[in-house]
Structures are given as structure tokens and as C-alpha cells.
Design an enzyme around this catalytic site. Sequence first.
Site, mmCIF file in Angstrom:
data_model
loop_
_atom_site.group_PDB
_atom_site.id
_atom_site.type_symbol
_atom_site.label_atom_id
_atom_site.label_comp_id
_atom_site.label_asym_id
_atom_site.label_seq_id
_atom_site.Cartn_x
_atom_site.Cartn_y
_atom_site.Cartn_z
ATOM 1 N N LYS A 195 0.837 -1.207 0.000
ATOM 2 C CA LYS A 195 0.000 0.000 0.000
ATOM 3 C C LYS A 195 0.868 1.252 0.000
ATOM 4 C CE LYS A 195 -2.282 1.309 3.740
ATOM 5 N NZ LYS A 195 -3.311 1.413 4.804
ATOM 6 N N SER A 196 1.896 1.266 0.824
ATOM 7 C CA SER A 196 2.767 2.440 0.918
ATOM 8 C C SER A 196 3.459 2.735 -0.401
ATOM 9 C CB SER A 196 3.812 2.235 2.009
ATOM 10 O OG SER A 196 3.204 2.062 3.267
ATOM 11 N N ARG A 207 2.888 6.034 -3.083
ATOM 12 C CA ARG A 207 4.014 6.864 -3.524
ATOM 13 C C ARG A 207 4.192 6.792 -5.036
ATOM 14 N NH1 ARG A 207 4.498 5.566 1.527
ATOM 15 N NH2 ARG A 207 5.820 6.721 3.011
ATOM 16 N N ARG A 260 -7.401 12.960 12.431
ATOM 17 C CA ARG A 260 -5.951 12.756 12.358
ATOM 18 C C ARG A 260 -5.234 14.057 12.005
ATOM 19 N NH1 ARG A 260 -4.864 7.092 9.302
ATOM 20 N NH2 ARG A 260 -2.769 7.497 10.129
ATOM 21 N N GLN A 311 4.735 10.653 7.052
ATOM 22 C CA GLN A 311 4.066 11.040 5.805
ATOM 23 C C GLN A 311 4.180 12.533 5.530
ATOM 24 O OE1 GLN A 311 0.070 9.536 6.180
ATOM 25 N NE2 GLN A 311 0.697 7.408 5.871
ATOM 26 N N SER A 352 8.920 6.491 12.275
ATOM 27 C CA SER A 352 8.774 5.563 11.136
ATOM 28 C C SER A 352 9.737 5.898 10.004
ATOM 29 C CB SER A 352 7.325 5.566 10.622
ATOM 30 O OG SER A 352 6.425 5.191 11.635
ATOM 31 N N ASP A 359 3.625 -0.262 12.291
ATOM 32 C CA ASP A 359 2.456 -0.863 11.644
ATOM 33 C C ASP A 359 2.336 -2.353 11.945
ATOM 34 O OD1 ASP A 359 1.485 1.447 10.562
ATOM 35 O OD2 ASP A 359 2.312 1.134 8.555
ATOM 36 N N LYS A 384 -3.656 6.599 14.203
ATOM 37 C CA LYS A 384 -3.839 5.970 12.892
ATOM 38 C C LYS A 384 -5.333 6.020 12.547
ATOM 39 C CE LYS A 384 0.507 4.616 12.295
ATOM 40 N NZ LYS A 384 1.327 4.950 11.109
ATOM 41 N N ARG A 427 -4.707 2.401 17.753
ATOM 42 C CA ARG A 427 -4.329 0.999 17.649
ATOM 43 C C ARG A 427 -3.914 0.387 18.980
ATOM 44 N NH1 ARG A 427 -0.913 0.634 11.934
ATOM 45 N NH2 ARG A 427 -2.612 1.359 10.573
#
Length: 359
Positions: free
Chosen positions: A35-36, A40, A134, A182, A207, A323, A350, A354
Site C-alpha cells: 500500500k505504501s 508513492r 488525524r 508522511q 517511522s 504498523d 492511525k 491501535r
Amino acid sequence: MNIELSSPQNEGPRRGDGEPLSEGGFRFQDAPGSKSITARALFLAAAARGTTVLHRPLVSDDTVGFAEGLARLGYRLERTQDRWSVEGRARGPVAEEASVFCRDGATTARFLPVLAAAGHGVFRFDASAQMRRRPLGPLTRALRSLGVTVIHEEREGHHPLTVRADGIKGGHVTLDAGLSSQFLTALLLVGPLTEQGLAITVTDLVSAPYVDITVAMMESFGVRVHRDGDTFTVPAQPYPAIDYAIEPDASTAGYFLAAAALTGRRVTVPGLGSRSLQGDLRFAQVLARMGAQVTLTEDHVTVTGAHGGRLAGITVNMRDISDTVPTLAAIAPFADGPVRIEDVYNTRIKECDRLEACA
């Protein structure tokens, strides 16, 4: 995806996305794309000159929402199950006015407003109720310091927002990426679309492996990022269009690697090896510390659980692979001793909290 774990005592024909190994175990034939990396790659394709073809992208709510957001901004896309093509543009969106709903996608909600800022026009962005909660504040402040007009319509630092774009001149900007990497990724990706390039100094970063993914992918698209300590420098240099293959998703693979560790069986994931861009593959080393056997080659990873699925308790800092925290939490009750997970505050912001969800 149809997944089955097999062992030497449970052999036989299999159907679906995997196949048994002759000596027991299970091998993915077609693991879902990252997904990441897909998000991108979509940004890079939109920012490149010409038509970029993405092979084996992940088809999910987040990535489809990202693609639809690009279409709303005026980009031309063609999508099949295994091949997406994007007609890019090095000057920001084609449209001069658009309204984009970002769904639950954090990359969509954070990357697309930055891409829109490189264009010329008025662009409104909104998102789901959870995505509205968020944070965006550090990214908004960075854009404003670069001269971009960003208006938060209801709550400062959150969606919905409007970008009044007139290109990005560039220069130096200071960014707090302690809540999300991000924010940094979005600015790095847009750097080549600015007039002067960007120098981004981060005061905090969480991250970090996801930033490594971004930098490596930008280099694949012809732009090299220079890093000097906490400062990242991006040249004003157009991306060329390319063909780009999306590697399997390491976070998703972690579920099945953990299952192998827990059950004493074996799982192999092709396409995820020592050359992988994704930091979440380090989760396999967490499983190794708990007693699993891990084999990593250039193009695949294999996890074999200890006999009887015995797992040792550990203390592990997961700041860079947060994650995979829920995956570790799911098998932690089966360990012989306590499992302590440290430095993962950012998992509270998130798509849900979580840590609370795991508790």
C-alpha cells in the site's frame, strides 16, 4: 486471498494464491502489493513527464481512493487489475478547481493537498470522520512557510481544507515529523515540482524506514535526495515517466509470518527479500528473537516456527515498524514470558487508536 498453512504432516494439493512446498510449508504465489509503495508510485507517476505504468499495484479502498483523487485533479488514468497507467504532469494538477474526498486514506489526505499546491487553482479536500481527527498541522505549517495558502475550514490542522495554489517557489523549511513520517514524504515527493527545490530540516521523525522507501523510489524516478544529518535536500528536477513494479506488502505478509511462528509451520513470501524497500520486513527479525527461524535471501523471506510453536517473551522498540505492532500483540499472549512493546505512541493516531484496539 485464500491462505492455507501446511506442514509435513498435512500435505496435498492446494488452490488459490499459494502453493505447498515439497518439504512442507506454504509459499505465496501472488502476495498483494504494498500500500505504501502504491501510494508513492501514484504520486510520482502524476508528477512525472509522460505516462508511467505501475505493475501489480495494490487494489484497496485507500489506493483506489488515491487514484480517484488524482482523476478529480484532472490526471488521466487507466486501470486494470494488474496494471495502472498514469499520464503525468510536472506542473501540478491539470484541473484549476476540484473537490476531493480522501475517504480513510492517510496518504491520500496528506499527499494530494501537497501535490495540488504545486499547481494553479483552488482545491478542496475532505475525508472520513476518522481521517478528520488525524493531524495535519505540521504539514500545513510547512506549506504556509513556503508561501502556500491553506485554509482549514472547521478545525485548524485538520480536514476539511482548501488549498489556493499558485505553485511552490521552494527554499528551506523546518518540519516536525514526530507524529507521522508522511509529512516529510509529501514534501520530499513534491520537491522536484518546486521552482527552486527544497531543503527540509526535520526536528523529529517517526517511522524512518518509510522515508527510506520514499527516497529510494524517487531515485528510481530519476531524482536523488541528498541527506546531511536532519536536513534533506531535493533538487528542482522533473521526474521522467517509467515502468515501475510494486513489491508485495510487508505489513500484510507479517500476519502469515507470525502465524508460522505461532504454529510451528513455515511460510515463504517471494518478492520480499534483502532488496526490499520496506522496513516492516524487520518484523521477521522480531519473530527470530522470539524463537522462530528466519531465512532471508535477495528475493524471498521464510519463517519457520519453533517446534510446538514455542515463543519467547521479548522487549522490543517498534518505533520504526509500528504498523506491525497489532500483529505482534496478537501472538504475544502465547509467549512464554512478557512481551513489552516500546516507543509506539504514533499508533494512537492511525485509522483508530491501535494501542487501545489491541488492549
